[in-house]
Design a protein around this motif. Structure first.
Motif, PDB file in Angstrom:
ATOM      1  N   ASN A  94     115.264  55.675  56.288  1.00 30.79           N
ATOM      2  CA  ASN A  94     116.557  55.468  55.625  1.00 30.79           C
ATOM      3  C   ASN A  94     116.650  54.111  54.938  1.00 30.79           C
ATOM      4  OD1 ASN A  94     117.706  57.985  56.204  1.00 30.79           O
ATOM      5  ND2 ASN A  94     118.252  57.304  58.266  1.00 30.79           N
ATOM      6  N   ASP A  95     115.522  53.635  54.445  1.00 25.46           N
ATOM      7  CA  ASP A  95     115.469  52.347  53.749  1.00 25.46           C
ATOM      8  C   ASP A  95     114.448  52.485  52.614  1.00 25.46           C
ATOM      9  OD1 ASP A  95     115.833  49.703  53.072  1.00 25.46           O
ATOM     10  OD2 ASP A  95     114.410  48.963  54.570  1.00 25.46           O
ATOM     11  N   PRO A  96     114.870  53.054  51.472  1.00 25.35           N
ATOM     12  CA  PRO A  96     113.901  53.306  50.398  1.00 25.35           C
ATOM     13  C   PRO A  96     113.254  52.034  49.882  1.00 25.35           C
ATOM     14  CG  PRO A  96     116.139  53.801  49.667  1.00 25.35           C
ATOM     15  CD  PRO A  96     116.217  53.454  51.115  1.00 25.35           C
ATOM     16  N   SER A  97     111.974  52.132  49.653  1.00 21.76           N
ATOM     17  CA  SER A  97     111.214  51.007  49.123  1.00 21.76           C
ATOM     18  C   SER A  97     111.630  50.752  47.673  1.00 21.76           C
ATOM     19  CB  SER A  97     109.726  51.335  49.208  1.00 21.76           C
ATOM     20  OG  SER A  97     108.959  50.287  48.716  1.00 21.76           O
ATOM     21  N   ALA A  98     111.717  49.495  47.303  1.00 16.39           N
ATOM     22  CA  ALA A  98     112.227  49.141  45.977  1.00 16.39           C
ATOM     23  C   ALA A  98     111.182  49.280  44.870  1.00 16.39           C
ATOM     24  CB  ALA A  98     112.745  47.708  45.995  1.00 16.39           C
ATOM     25  N   PHE A  99     109.913  49.143  45.207  1.00 15.22           N
ATOM     26  CA  PHE A  99     108.891  49.078  44.162  1.00 15.22           C
ATOM     27  C   PHE A  99     108.138  50.385  43.938  1.00 15.22           C
ATOM     28  CE2 PHE A  99     106.518  48.333  47.989  1.00 15.22           C
ATOM     29  CZ  PHE A  99     105.315  48.963  47.759  1.00 15.22           C
ATOM     30  N   THR A 100     108.231  51.334  44.856  1.00 11.65           N
ATOM     31  CA  THR A 100     107.353  52.512  44.793  1.00 11.65           C
ATOM     32  C   THR A 100     107.603  53.406  43.577  1.00 11.65           C
ATOM     33  OG1 THR A 100     108.839  53.617  46.324  1.00 11.65           O
ATOM     34  CG2 THR A 100     106.857  52.626  47.252  1.00 11.65           C
ATOM     35  N   ASP A 101     108.838  53.543  43.166  1.00 17.20           N
ATOM     36  CA  ASP A 101     109.139  54.373  42.001  1.00 17.20           C
ATOM     37  C   ASP A 101     108.477  53.783  40.751  1.00 17.20           C
ATOM     38  OD1 ASP A 101     110.496  56.473  40.554  1.00 17.20           O
ATOM     39  OD2 ASP A 101     111.870  54.928  39.828  1.00 17.20           O
ATOM     40  N   GLU A 102     108.608  52.499  40.601  1.00 14.05           N
ATOM     41  CA  GLU A 102     108.025  51.813  39.446  1.00 14.05           C
ATOM     42  C   GLU A 102     106.493  51.859  39.491  1.00 14.05           C
ATOM     43  OE1 GLU A 102     108.482  47.343  38.632  1.00 14.05           O
ATOM     44  OE2 GLU A 102     110.299  48.275  37.821  1.00 14.05           O
ATOM     45  N   LEU A 103     105.928  51.610  40.659  1.00 12.85           N
ATOM     46  CA  LEU A 103     104.471  51.621  40.797  1.00 12.85           C
ATOM     47  C   LEU A 103     103.903  53.008  40.506  1.00 12.85           C
ATOM     48  CD1 LEU A 103     101.850  50.194  41.515  1.00 12.85           C
ATOM     49  CD2 LEU A 103     102.311  50.706  43.925  1.00 12.85           C
ATOM     50  N   SER A 104     104.558  54.047  40.985  1.00 17.19           N
ATOM     51  CA  SER A 104     104.042  55.401  40.723  1.00 17.19           C
ATOM     52  C   SER A 104     104.089  55.719  39.229  1.00 17.19           C
ATOM     53  CB  SER A 104     104.811  56.450  41.529  1.00 17.19           C
ATOM     54  OG  SER A 104     106.156  56.496  41.148  1.00 17.19           O
ATOM     55  N   ARG A 105     105.110  55.242  38.544  1.00 14.54           N
ATOM     56  CA  ARG A 105     105.199  55.439  37.096  1.00 14.54           C
ATOM     57  C   ARG A 105     104.037  54.754  36.381  1.00 14.54           C
ATOM     58  NH1 ARG A 105     110.156  52.927  35.466  1.00 14.54           N
ATOM     59  NH2 ARG A 105     110.870  53.645  37.485  1.00 14.54           N
ATOM     60  N   TYR A 106     103.742  53.524  36.767  1.00 12.99           N
ATOM     61  CA  TYR A 106     102.663  52.782  36.113  1.00 12.99           C
ATOM     62  C   TYR A 106     101.295  53.360  36.450  1.00 12.99           C
ATOM     63  CZ  TYR A 106     106.392  49.461  35.159  1.00 12.99           C
ATOM     64  OH  TYR A 106     107.557  48.868  34.744  1.00 12.99           O
ATOM     65  N   LEU A 107     101.122  53.803  37.686  1.00  9.75           N
ATOM     66  CA  LEU A 107      99.862  54.450  38.052  1.00  9.75           C
ATOM     67  C   LEU A 107      99.676  55.751  37.279  1.00  9.75           C
ATOM     68  CD1 LEU A 107      99.820  53.841  41.913  1.00  9.75           C
ATOM     69  CD2 LEU A 107      98.249  52.859  40.222  1.00  9.75           C
ATOM     70  N   LEU A 108     100.754  56.482  37.075  1.00  9.80           N
ATOM     71  CA  LEU A 108     100.679  57.732  36.308  1.00  9.80           C
ATOM     72  C   LEU A 108     100.271  57.455  34.854  1.00  9.80           C
ATOM     73  CD1 LEU A 108     101.072  60.800  36.292  1.00  9.80           C
ATOM     74  CD2 LEU A 108     103.459  60.395  35.689  1.00  9.80           C
ATOM     75  N   ILE A 109     100.773  56.381  34.290  1.00  8.33           N
ATOM     76  CA  ILE A 109     100.384  56.005  32.924  1.00  8.33           C
ATOM     77  C   ILE A 109      98.884  55.742  32.859  1.00  8.33           C
ATOM     78  CG2 ILE A 109     100.559  54.166  31.189  1.00  8.33           C
ATOM     79  CD1 ILE A 109     103.564  53.927  32.037  1.00  8.33           C
ATOM     80  N   TRP A 110      98.374  54.955  33.811  1.00 11.03           N
ATOM     81  CA  TRP A 110      96.953  54.641  33.830  1.00 11.03           C
ATOM     82  C   TRP A 110      96.103  55.885  34.071  1.00 11.03           C
ATOM     83  CZ3 TRP A 110      93.780  50.345  33.164  1.00 11.03           C
ATOM     84  CH2 TRP A 110      94.445  49.205  32.723  1.00 11.03           C
ATOM     85  N   VAL A 111      96.510  56.728  35.026  1.00 13.24           N
ATOM     86  CA  VAL A 111      95.758  57.952  35.312  1.00 13.24           C
ATOM     87  C   VAL A 111      95.771  58.874  34.092  1.00 13.24           C
ATOM     88  CG1 VAL A 111      95.773  60.086  36.680  1.00 13.24           C
ATOM     89  CG2 VAL A 111      96.016  57.893  37.822  1.00 13.24           C
ATOM     90  N   GLY A 112      96.916  58.995  33.437  1.00 17.02           N
ATOM     91  CA  GLY A 112      97.017  59.863  32.263  1.00 17.02           C
ATOM     92  C   GLY A 112      96.143  59.401  31.113  1.00 17.02           C
ATOM     93  N   LEU A 113      96.186  58.121  30.808  1.00 18.02           N
ATOM     94  CA  LEU A 113      95.417  57.618  29.668  1.00 18.02           C
ATOM     95  C   LEU A 113      93.918  57.557  29.954  1.00 18.02           C
ATOM     96  CD1 LEU A 113      97.930  54.937  28.410  1.00 18.02           C
ATOM     97  CD2 LEU A 113      97.156  56.942  27.154  1.00 18.02           C
ATOM     98  N   LEU A 114      93.546  57.064  31.129  1.00 16.74           N
ATOM     99  CA  LEU A 114      92.123  57.037  31.471  1.00 16.74           C
ATOM    100  C   LEU A 114      91.594  58.455  31.674  1.00 16.74           C
ATOM    101  CD1 LEU A 114      91.831  53.968  33.865  1.00 16.74           C
ATOM    102  CD2 LEU A 114      91.233  54.113  31.446  1.00 16.74           C
TER     103      LEU A 114
END
Length: 158
Positions: free
Chosen positions: A35-55
């Motif tokens: 019951n304490d959502p992490s603040a950075f995980t949404d942003e990190l998953s978005r950036y990782l998805l960008i890298w995975v998609g382009l590479l």
């Protein structure tokens, strides 16, 4: 060299995808179990998805797994098919050069110059955008490698 690059890309994509899965699992666990959502995980998953998609697009391009319409190719002679493939590789390289490498590099430079950072992680967005020129270089490498192979095979067939 191409085989070594394929191997490096495969391992890098596997690591990035693994990190993305762990990151999303942590997001779900922290939100619903703690019951304490992490603040950075949404942003990190978005950036990782960008890298995975382009590479991943560069890797797929190198393996010839990209989307293709083969209707015209079926009606061409072998010589015409080789010519078509040469033209396609040159167009792919031109697109990657102008859009991904030149445009992406300008975006990276501007992001660093302006000091743009992400809201949650305070990561410079230039690092996120580096995926554009990097994937462009890889796509160009694969396209030029295929182009050279096609030219060699064309001269051998003549």
């Amino acid at each position: 060299m191409r085989d070594k690059l394929d191997e490096i890309l495969e391992k890098s994509l596997s690591i990035l995808l693994g990190l993305m899965v762990i990151n999303v699992l942590w997001q779900v666990a922290s939100r619903y179990l703690l019951n304490d959502p992490s603040a950075f995980t949404d942003e990190l998953s978005r950036y990782l998805l960008i890298w995975v998609g382009l590479l991943g697009a560069a890797y797929a391009s190198g393996k010839g797994m990209h989307v293709a319409i083969e209707l015209l190719e079926r009606k061409l002679s072998e010589k015409q098919k080789r010519f078509q493939q040469i033209c396609i590789r040159l167009l792919i390289c031109a697109f990657a050069l102008f859009t991904l490498i030149i445009g992406g590099t300008r975006l990276v430079v501007i992001s660093f110059q302006l000091g743009q950072t992400s809201s949650a992680m305070q990561l410079s967005l230039g690092y996120v955008y580096l995926a554009l020129p990097l994937s462009g270089v890889l796509i160009c490498f694969y396209a030029l490698s295929d182009f050279i192979t096609l030219l060699k095979n064309n001269h051998g067939a003549s």
